[in-house]
Write a protein that holds these residues in place. Sequence first.
Motif, mmCIF file in Angstrom:
data_model
loop_
_atom_site.group_PDB
_atom_site.id
_atom_site.type_symbol
_atom_site.label_atom_id
_atom_site.label_comp_id
_atom_site.label_asym_id
_atom_site.label_seq_id
_atom_site.Cartn_x
_atom_site.Cartn_y
_atom_site.Cartn_z
ATOM 1 N N VAL A 25 0.618 -1.192 -0.084
ATOM 2 C CA VAL A 25 -0.101 0.152 -0.022
ATOM 3 C C VAL A 25 0.805 1.245 0.096
ATOM 4 O O VAL A 25 0.662 2.166 -0.685
ATOM 5 C CB VAL A 25 -1.004 -0.147 1.294
ATOM 6 N N TYR A 26 1.959 1.260 0.828
ATOM 7 C CA TYR A 26 2.686 2.399 0.963
ATOM 8 C C TYR A 26 3.424 2.693 -0.545
ATOM 9 O O TYR A 26 3.665 3.850 -0.883
ATOM 10 C CB TYR A 26 4.053 1.900 2.022
ATOM 11 N N ASN A 27 3.855 1.585 -1.151
ATOM 12 C CA ASN A 27 4.594 1.810 -2.314
ATOM 13 C C ASN A 27 3.862 2.415 -3.400
ATOM 14 O O ASN A 27 4.139 3.217 -4.224
ATOM 15 C CB ASN A 27 5.294 0.506 -2.663
ATOM 16 N N VAL A 28 2.560 1.917 -3.380
ATOM 17 C CA VAL A 28 1.657 2.238 -4.369
ATOM 18 C C VAL A 28 1.160 3.919 -4.397
ATOM 19 O O VAL A 28 1.268 4.460 -5.033
ATOM 20 C CB VAL A 28 0.258 1.484 -4.495
ATOM 21 N N LEU A 29 0.965 4.148 -2.974
ATOM 22 C CA LEU A 29 0.557 5.732 -2.854
ATOM 23 C C LEU A 29 1.791 6.643 -2.329
ATOM 24 O O LEU A 29 1.703 7.881 -3.064
ATOM 25 C CB LEU A 29 -0.238 5.730 -1.433
ATOM 26 N N GLN A 30 2.659 6.199 -1.621
ATOM 27 C CA GLN A 30 3.833 6.978 -1.621
ATOM 28 C C GLN A 30 5.159 7.025 -2.477
ATOM 29 O O GLN A 30 5.590 7.820 -3.278
ATOM 30 C CB GLN A 30 4.564 6.537 -0.072
ATOM 31 N N GLY A 31 5.450 5.726 -2.571
ATOM 32 C CA GLY A 31 6.435 5.444 -3.527
ATOM 33 C C GLY A 31 7.409 4.621 -3.026
ATOM 34 O O GLY A 31 7.232 3.695 -2.143
ATOM 35 N N ARG A 32 8.707 4.499 -3.427
ATOM 36 C CA ARG A 32 9.776 3.589 -3.160
ATOM 37 C C ARG A 32 10.383 4.030 -1.340
ATOM 38 O O ARG A 32 10.756 2.896 -0.785
ATOM 39 C CB ARG A 32 11.052 3.705 -3.844
ATOM 40 N N SER A 33 10.393 5.169 -0.917
ATOM 41 C CA SER A 33 10.921 5.421 0.146
ATOM 42 C C SER A 33 10.084 6.941 0.680
ATOM 43 O O SER A 33 9.666 7.788 -0.054
ATOM 44 C CB SER A 33 12.462 5.613 0.373
ATOM 45 N N GLU A 34 10.677 7.395 1.967
ATOM 46 C CA GLU A 34 10.436 8.722 2.242
ATOM 47 C C GLU A 34 10.728 9.793 1.742
ATOM 48 O O GLU A 34 10.193 10.793 1.696
ATOM 49 C CB GLU A 34 10.898 8.668 4.040
ATOM 50 N N PHE A 35 11.902 9.696 0.849
ATOM 51 C CA PHE A 35 12.592 10.604 0.071
ATOM 52 C C PHE A 35 12.022 11.054 -1.211
ATOM 53 O O PHE A 35 12.423 11.972 -1.779
ATOM 54 C CB PHE A 35 14.192 10.204 -0.065
ATOM 55 N N GLU A 36 10.824 10.358 -1.595
ATOM 56 C CA GLU A 36 10.040 10.787 -2.871
ATOM 57 C C GLU A 36 8.633 10.605 -2.404
ATOM 58 O O GLU A 36 8.148 9.894 -1.799
ATOM 59 C CB GLU A 36 10.614 9.981 -3.833
ATOM 60 N N ALA A 37 7.957 11.181 -3.417
ATOM 61 C CA ALA A 37 6.438 11.020 -3.593
ATOM 62 C C ALA A 37 6.169 10.813 -5.125
ATOM 63 O O ALA A 37 5.647 11.619 -5.699
ATOM 64 C CB ALA A 37 5.593 12.302 -3.230
ATOM 65 N N SER A 38 6.516 9.434 -5.398
ATOM 66 C CA SER A 38 6.288 9.041 -6.765
ATOM 67 C C SER A 38 4.972 8.152 -6.957
ATOM 68 O O SER A 38 4.976 7.921 -8.351
ATOM 69 C CB SER A 38 7.652 8.332 -7.082
ATOM 70 N N GLY A 39 4.337 7.836 -5.970
ATOM 71 C CA GLY A 39 3.152 7.256 -6.262
ATOM 72 C C GLY A 39 1.961 8.201 -6.478
ATOM 73 O O GLY A 39 2.180 9.107 -7.044
#
Length: 327
Positions: A240-254
């Motif tokens: 869920v995190y990867n789909v919405l946020q992205g790969r890590s805290e350092f980006e918002a690619s989702g």
Amino acid sequence: MKRRSFLSLGAMTAAATLRPRVASATTKDIRLPSPDTVHVGGSRRIEIGGGHWVWTKKVGSGSTKVLLLHGGPGADHRYFEGFEDFLPPNGIEFYYYDQLDSTNSEKTNDPSLWTIERYTDEVEAVRQGLGLDQFYLLGHSWGGLLAIEYALKYQQHLKGLVISNMAASSEAFVKHVSKIRSQFPESVRAELEHYENANKTDDPAYQKLLFEKLYKVFICRLDPWPDPVQRSLDGWNQHVYNVLQGRSEFEASGRMKGWDRWADLPKIKVRTLTMGARYDEMDPEDMRKMATLVAHGQSWISETGSHFAMYDDQQNYFRALLTFLQG
């Protein structure tokens, strides 16, 4: 002796042994809740449409009611357990709930359902299912994003809003956490980039770097972490995190990429408290700014706490929150 006779004799003997103990209890020694329903400690499943359901739980009892929205995305309610020692003793009733595909709720494993819009409507379905109206909504981190979205769409049901440790845009969040990263030693930054360039942000070595350099300083500054925080993050649904946020805290690619509600904050007319911290992933100045943009806002900033100031600056966090909730 036949087996049936032996069992009957054993049952009679057990009954005779137990009977005096039961008889010794009096009605005033035992308190039972009403017998007109099955009691489940406040837990309920709420139907949220499309045949899906989420888990909720009521804690405490009072005329002031608060619904909690956990962060992650993909974490769960458990890191809010510290609220039990502060809200109910002050006559405040609150509700946990695990968002869809989080720990106690339905596991659809369907990424098409993991959108900001659907999760916002999920909060409204939970409100309806619990029969809440003129209640307080408290969202922390990703839950703060949902709280903003809910207030913009359904604020007629709110008595007040608490946005805890969340900025009003994904760009603002990434800008601040990138500033934090820029202060890491060059060797650490190079190692992070190595894993990111190889698309291996799920590698244990990368995750260890995040924990040591980011989480221990800007997520929760206590050592060890409080049990509710540790259990909640241990159960974090990373998909869920990867789909919405992205790969890590350092980006918002989702799907959070491009989310921005700065211009819409003046549309929020209910009393609002923004809460931040000096050592947060979110810029505390953003928390202050947000409070000036909503119609009836105020802010509280911890001088010693982090993203989980509810634990590492606990007394001050709850003093500010309770003051707001009690109006």
